[in-house]
Scaffold this motif. Structure first.
Motif, mmCIF file in Angstrom:
data_model
loop_
_atom_site.group_PDB
_atom_site.id
_atom_site.type_symbol
_atom_site.label_atom_id
_atom_site.label_comp_id
_atom_site.label_asym_id
_atom_site.label_seq_id
_atom_site.Cartn_x
_atom_site.Cartn_y
_atom_site.Cartn_z
ATOM 1 N N ARG A 185 40.896 43.293 42.117
ATOM 2 C CA ARG A 185 39.424 41.927 40.835
ATOM 3 C C ARG A 185 40.501 42.165 39.391
ATOM 4 N NH1 ARG A 185 35.634 45.473 36.954
ATOM 5 N NH2 ARG A 185 36.749 46.842 38.131
ATOM 6 N N VAL A 205 36.887 37.915 39.929
ATOM 7 C CA VAL A 205 36.329 38.402 41.438
ATOM 8 C C VAL A 205 37.644 38.620 41.734
ATOM 9 C CG1 VAL A 205 36.935 35.106 40.712
ATOM 10 C CG2 VAL A 205 38.902 36.147 41.378
ATOM 11 N N GLU A 206 37.222 39.109 42.751
ATOM 12 C CA GLU A 206 37.902 40.367 43.380
ATOM 13 C C GLU A 206 38.808 39.624 44.861
ATOM 14 O OE1 GLU A 206 36.128 44.372 44.087
ATOM 15 O OE2 GLU A 206 35.377 43.133 45.508
ATOM 16 N N MET A 246 28.942 40.825 42.132
ATOM 17 C CA MET A 246 30.167 39.352 41.705
ATOM 18 C C MET A 246 30.192 39.029 43.069
ATOM 19 S SD MET A 246 33.667 40.676 41.919
ATOM 20 C CE MET A 246 33.883 41.490 40.181
ATOM 21 N N SER A 247 30.432 38.328 43.397
ATOM 22 C CA SER A 247 30.060 37.528 44.939
ATOM 23 C C SER A 247 31.277 38.002 45.725
ATOM 24 C CB SER A 247 30.607 35.608 44.904
ATOM 25 O OG SER A 247 31.237 35.548 44.418
ATOM 26 N N GLU A 248 31.311 37.412 46.843
ATOM 27 C CA GLU A 248 31.071 37.844 48.566
ATOM 28 C C GLU A 248 33.541 38.062 47.948
ATOM 29 O OE1 GLU A 248 31.681 38.324 51.690
ATOM 30 O OE2 GLU A 248 29.926 39.435 51.251
#
Lengths: 79, 285
Positions: free
Chosen positions: A69, A32-33, A1-3
């Motif tokens: 998340r 997404v986080e 997962m991205s930043e």
């Protein structure tokens, strides 16, 4: 997962709008986080996402903020 | 000339200006279509002084009309699905917030209950005094149910349901609860104390996964509130009741008010003279 999307210091409802826009740019099922401030943001943003049909998978307290998340739900008429 | 029976129905108020009246128009649930608003504007221009007044109880008033024009105005209102409001010792319009249909806080269908109350006794005559009702969708009380003779407030009873939703132990429920009714156990899962809960549904709406859900949805009940010269907040009579039961409660309270008022008394005066318990025995025998 991205930043993670860092929404610390971003107040309601701008923080929700930022998450919404991020999710809209992704396909259904994408995750997404997000970093959210404690207080109003963590109490409001998850409920708005749930209301939109997204799924909050995890929400954990870190120092002074929360890490969330979320998985994008199916197509819907949000805007 | 205007006939007596029309005058008895009410819906018009004498203004300070000689020979000038205001016609009160009921706005059901505070909602109007643009067609109705345009029709009302045209009526105000034709019959009134060119202004429309918004009352504090969700009615609109065409000001400056002559009493001889009342029948004509009434007929024109009916053509667009509107009608005169009421005043005097009658069952007044039910003041209502938007409720669950549009408001994010709403817990129950306020306009449905308001429509049912309206259908049952709106404009009923022969009362000792005015009889006001209000329906609010949640404890924020925008429609002020505590300030009316009978008021209802949307309520949700929460339950933590481990089977249905997967609790992620985030603690948001405890954080969002304004009454401190939720504590977290050693695994971070909610324990709900219903004695402290004010049934505002905050935890149900805030829970990100749906692990807390509504086990009951209904109305909290308020009796005997009023403003005027001697303001008094209503007594809450306890419990969470259905829309059907709310309509019955209001009707029976209205009838008990009629039976027991001595002269021109508001409901609160009657309740305080009889005692709340004695009055409630008349309402729910």
């Amino acid at each position: 997962m991205s930043e993670p999307i860092d929404l610390r210091g971003v107040s309601c409802p701008a923080n929700y709008v930022r998450v919404r826009l991020a999710l809209e740019s992704l396909p259904e099922g994408a995750e997404v986080e997000v970093l959210l401030d404690a207080g109003e943001p963590v109490l409001n943003v998850p409920r708005s996402l749930k209301n939109d049909g997204d799924r909050v998978l995890a929400l954990e307290a870190e120092e002074g903020h929360y890490r969330m998340r979320v998985r994008r739900g199916g197509s819907r008429d949000v805007w | 000339m205007i006939d007596e029976s029309t005058l008895k129905g009410g819906g018009f108020l004498k203004l300070r200006q000689k020979d000038r009246w205001a016609v009160r128009v009921r706005v059901p649930n505070g909602d109007m279509s643009v067609e109705q608003l345009a029709a009302l504007a045209a009526l105000a221009r034709r019959f009134g002084d060119g202004e429309i007044h918004l009352s504090v109880r969700q009615s609109l008033e065409i000001r400056g009309v002559r009493i001889e024009q009342f029948e004509e105005i009434k007929a024109a209102l009916e053509q667009v699905g509107l009608g005169p409001g009421v005043c005097g010792p009658r069952a007044r319009n039910t003041v209502v917030c938007p409720g669950v249909l549009t408001c994010r806080r709403g817990l129950n269908n306020t306009t449905e209950l308001a429509d049912r109350l309206t259908e049952r006794f709106y404009a009923r005559e022969g009362l000792p005094h005015k009889f006001k009702t209000a329906v609010s969708g949640c404890p924020a009380s925008c429609a002020k149910p505590q300030g009316n003779d009978v008021g209802f407030m949307g309520a949700v009873e929460p339950v933590f349901d481990e089977v249905e939703g997967a609790c992620i132990a985030c603690g948001v429920c405890a954080g969002v609860c304004p009454t401190g009714a939720i504590t977290l156990d050693s695994r971070g899962r909610p324990v709900i104390d219903l004695d402290k809960c004010d049934l505002d549904g905050e935890c149900v709406s805030a829970c990100p996964t749906g692990a807390i859900r509504a086990s009951k949805r209904g109305w909290r009940v308020f009796l005997g509130g009023n403003f005027g010269r001697h303001p008094a907040l209503a007594y809450e009579v306890g419990g969470v009741i259905s829309t059907e039961d709310a309509v019955e409660f209001a009707e029976r309270a209205l009838e008990a008010f009629q039976r027991h008022a001595q002269g021109r008394e508001r409901l609160r005066v009657v309740v305080d003279r009889m005692g709340l318990d004695a009055f409630l025995k008349e309402v729910r025998p």
